[in-house]
Design a protein around this motif. Structure first.
Motif: not given
Length: 220
Positions: A164-166, A170-172, A198-203, A215-217
């Motif tokens: 829910r937060v994500l 985007p959050v660290t 595969g539900k999120a990616e990292v930047r 940073l999670y997106v």
């Protein structure tokens, strides 16, 4: 930049949708067409990455345009944007391989989300040497019929809280920990789980000093 062709018979609607695209980072409008013939011609002249395609056009319907663009000479993705709500039109669009089907009228956020999803999938495919099942499911929008098994030590309730937060932004790992009141190491485990499925990616998030943060997106 992802290059977009806007196709709509209504000049004002086309202008509004073009403005929506222009507001979205990473996207640019390279052309506008108001009928099917011009749409096919501009796809072949401009070679856009994405077409926003109306169904109700004055010369031919958008589904005929879609079929024309599925020939061997064309390589373009399509999102249908239309007031058509009959099931047969939706089914025909699906069979034609559209990425999504947006029903008019809609707010900017609805199109922005689809554009962001398209950009994320495009980046994901560019980064892969080969595709695993999770990657394929993400591209085709597949969802498992049953809840996926969580790694040992993770719970469905906490995973839903982190998700829910994500989904909101985007959050660290530190920001997620603060928002969920979890320990940072626990928050990171959930975030990395979403990346692995595969539900999120990292930047990388660069600050003033030190190493960049992860940073999670959310991609869903």
């Amino acid at each position: 930049m992802i290059r977009v062709l806007v196709v709509d018979d209504d000049f004002m609607v086309a202008k509004v949708h073009s403005g929506y695209v222009a507001r979205t980072p990473g996207f640019e409008v390279v052309g506008v067409a108001h009928n099917g013939a011009d749409a096919v011609r501009l796809v072949r002249e401009l070679r856009p990455d994405l077409v926003l395609l109306d169904v109700y056009l004055p010369d031919v319907d958008g589904l005929a345009v879609l079929r024309e663009l599925r020939g061997p000479a064309d390589d373009v993705d399509v999102i249908v944007i239309t007031a058509a709500t009959d099931v047969e039109t939706v089914r025909s669009a699906m069979r034609g391989g559209v990425l999504h089907y947006l029903i008019k009228p809609f707010e900017y956020a609805a199109l922005r989300d689809q554009l962001a999803h398209f950009a994320a999938l495009d980046r994901r495919l560019d980064q892969l040497a080969s595709a695993g099942q999770a990657d394929v499911d993400q591209v085709f929008g597949a969802r498992p019929r049953s809840s996926p098994v969580l790694p040992k030590g993770l719970t469905a309730q906490t995973a839903a809280l982190v998700e829910r937060v994500l989904r909101e932004r985007p959050v660290t790992a530190s920001e997620c920990a603060d928002a969920t009141e979890l320990a940072r190491v626990s928050a990171r485990r959930y975030l990395e789980h979403f990346v692995s499925t595969g539900k999120a990616e990292v930047r990388l998030k660069y600050g003033g000093t030190g190493r960049p943060e992860r940073l999670y997106v959310w991609l869903g």
